[in-house]
Design a protein around this motif. Sequence first.
Motif, PDB file in Angstrom:
ATOM      1  N   LYS A 180       0.884  -1.026  -0.129  1.00 58.69           N
ATOM      2  CA  LYS A 180      -0.168  -0.038  -0.057  1.00 58.69           C
ATOM      3  C   LYS A 180       0.835   1.267   0.036  1.00 58.69           C
ATOM      4  O   LYS A 180       0.490   2.408  -0.555  1.00 58.69           O
ATOM      5  CB  LYS A 180      -0.968  -0.120   1.278  1.00 58.69           C
ATOM      6  N   ASN A 181       1.961   1.183   0.668  1.00 62.09           N
ATOM      7  CA  ASN A 181       2.866   2.384   0.747  1.00 62.09           C
ATOM      8  C   ASN A 181       3.838   2.631  -0.279  1.00 62.09           C
ATOM      9  O   ASN A 181       4.256   3.276  -0.701  1.00 62.09           O
ATOM     10  CB  ASN A 181       3.684   2.226   2.019  1.00 62.09           C
ATOM     11  N   ASP A 182       3.934   1.503  -1.197  1.00 64.28           N
ATOM     12  CA  ASP A 182       5.008   1.586  -2.408  1.00 64.28           C
ATOM     13  C   ASP A 182       4.167   2.454  -3.599  1.00 64.28           C
ATOM     14  O   ASP A 182       2.965   2.909  -3.563  1.00 64.28           O
ATOM     15  CB  ASP A 182       5.009   0.148  -2.688  1.00 64.28           C
ATOM     16  N   LYS A 183       5.087   2.972  -4.342  1.00 62.90           N
ATOM     17  CA  LYS A 183       4.888   3.855  -5.291  1.00 62.90           C
ATOM     18  C   LYS A 183       3.824   3.092  -6.511  1.00 62.90           C
ATOM     19  O   LYS A 183       4.380   2.205  -6.674  1.00 62.90           O
ATOM     20  CB  LYS A 183       6.132   4.393  -6.025  1.00 62.90           C
ATOM     21  N   GLN A 184       2.583   3.783  -6.623  1.00 63.14           N
ATOM     22  CA  GLN A 184       1.750   3.273  -7.493  1.00 63.14           C
ATOM     23  C   GLN A 184       1.630   4.113  -8.551  1.00 63.14           C
ATOM     24  O   GLN A 184       1.954   5.302  -8.363  1.00 63.14           O
ATOM     25  CB  GLN A 184       0.124   2.989  -6.811  1.00 63.14           C
ATOM     26  N   PRO A 185       1.424   3.504 -10.026  1.00 63.00           N
ATOM     27  CA  PRO A 185       1.453   4.461 -11.164  1.00 63.00           C
ATOM     28  C   PRO A 185       0.301   5.183 -11.002  1.00 63.00           C
ATOM     29  O   PRO A 185      -0.612   4.810 -10.799  1.00 63.00           O
ATOM     30  CB  PRO A 185       1.642   3.344 -12.384  1.00 63.00           C
TER      31      PRO A 185
ATOM     32  N   LEU B  55       8.959   0.371  -9.685  1.00 60.14           N
ATOM     33  CA  LEU B  55       8.189  -0.096  -8.668  1.00 60.14           C
ATOM     34  C   LEU B  55       9.014  -0.898  -7.367  1.00 60.14           C
ATOM     35  O   LEU B  55       9.897  -1.742  -8.055  1.00 60.14           O
ATOM     36  CB  LEU B  55       6.880  -1.057  -9.243  1.00 60.14           C
ATOM     37  N   SER B  56       8.863  -1.008  -6.498  1.00 60.10           N
ATOM     38  CA  SER B  56       9.466  -1.881  -5.276  1.00 60.10           C
ATOM     39  C   SER B  56       8.944  -3.432  -5.655  1.00 60.10           C
ATOM     40  O   SER B  56       7.976  -3.380  -6.518  1.00 60.10           O
ATOM     41  CB  SER B  56       8.860  -1.556  -3.922  1.00 60.10           C
TER      42      SER B  56
ATOM     43  N   ASN C  68       1.028  -6.306  -7.854  1.00 62.46           N
ATOM     44  CA  ASN C  68       0.438  -6.017  -9.227  1.00 62.46           C
ATOM     45  C   ASN C  68       0.296  -7.377 -10.080  1.00 62.46           C
ATOM     46  O   ASN C  68      -0.775  -7.696 -10.745  1.00 62.46           O
ATOM     47  CB  ASN C  68       1.113  -5.012 -10.008  1.00 62.46           C
ATOM     48  N   MET C  69       1.306  -8.056 -10.032  1.00 63.64           N
ATOM     49  CA  MET C  69       1.488  -9.303 -10.877  1.00 63.64           C
ATOM     50  C   MET C  69       0.590 -10.388 -10.204  1.00 63.64           C
ATOM     51  O   MET C  69      -0.137 -11.079 -11.164  1.00 63.64           O
ATOM     52  CB  MET C  69       3.029 -10.022 -11.189  1.00 63.64           C
ATOM     53  N   HIS C  70       0.270 -10.531  -9.147  1.00 67.33           N
ATOM     54  CA  HIS C  70      -0.288 -11.563  -8.398  1.00 67.33           C
ATOM     55  C   HIS C  70      -1.854 -11.164  -8.779  1.00 67.33           C
ATOM     56  O   HIS C  70      -2.831 -12.099  -9.423  1.00 67.33           O
ATOM     57  CB  HIS C  70      -0.565 -11.387  -6.930  1.00 67.33           C
ATOM     58  N   MET C  71      -2.287  -9.976  -8.826  1.00 66.81           N
ATOM     59  CA  MET C  71      -3.522  -9.578  -9.361  1.00 66.81           C
ATOM     60  C   MET C  71      -3.900  -9.820 -10.672  1.00 66.81           C
ATOM     61  O   MET C  71      -5.073 -10.268 -11.009  1.00 66.81           O
ATOM     62  CB  MET C  71      -3.745  -8.010  -8.947  1.00 66.81           C
TER      63      MET C  71
ATOM     64  N   TYR D 220       7.323  -4.268 -18.845  1.00 64.41           N
ATOM     65  CA  TYR D 220       6.735  -3.024 -18.708  1.00 64.41           C
ATOM     66  C   TYR D 220       6.589  -2.458 -17.441  1.00 64.41           C
ATOM     67  O   TYR D 220       7.105  -1.244 -16.948  1.00 64.41           O
ATOM     68  CB  TYR D 220       5.456  -2.894 -19.643  1.00 64.41           C
ATOM     69  N   MET D 221       6.242  -3.296 -16.338  1.00 65.27           N
ATOM     70  CA  MET D 221       6.056  -2.973 -15.039  1.00 65.27           C
ATOM     71  C   MET D 221       7.447  -2.671 -14.387  1.00 65.27           C
ATOM     72  O   MET D 221       7.455  -1.852 -13.339  1.00 65.27           O
ATOM     73  CB  MET D 221       5.042  -3.965 -14.483  1.00 65.27           C
ATOM     74  N   MET D 222       8.379  -3.343 -14.734  1.00 62.43           N
ATOM     75  CA  MET D 222       9.610  -3.267 -14.285  1.00 62.43           C
ATOM     76  C   MET D 222      10.726  -1.910 -14.563  1.00 62.43           C
ATOM     77  O   MET D 222      11.486  -1.654 -14.252  1.00 62.43           O
ATOM     78  CB  MET D 222      10.508  -4.643 -14.541  1.00 62.43           C
TER      79      MET D 222
END
Length: 129
Positions: free
Chosen positions: A5-10, A45-46, A53-56, A33-35
């Motif tokens: 939740k605290n990590d940077k989200q796009p 992204l951390s 995100n990948m889990h979702m 792309y996400m990396m």
Amino acid sequence: MENAKNDKQPSSETQPNENNVSSINNCQDILSYMMQKDAETGERLSFHALFANMHMVLFAGHDTAAATVAWALWEMAQNPDVQDKLYSEIINAVKEQAQPLSASSTTTPASSTVPYKVIAGLPYLDAVV
């Protein structure tokens, strides 16, 4: 997943647009792309955010597709006339439109491909799915 939740989200500002589309086209998959670094902030992204995100993406897509296929198969098992009609439509499309996978192979359902537009144009398949 509290840390995610605290990590940077796009943000919506970093979503694909005319300025960063070329970076999307260079990626082979969604993970690549996400990396990548954010075009505006230069941050990545951390691990926790990437994992979340990948889990979702993986499980949300898997569950819905699996449920749809399971439901369609169950319905066809309960209605053999539907199964037979769908089977006939698909086999006829394969026989009429199939292209051999290689020059040396014969055109049979197991050794051929059917163009996507042909599959998308099968009305009974569309109704079943």
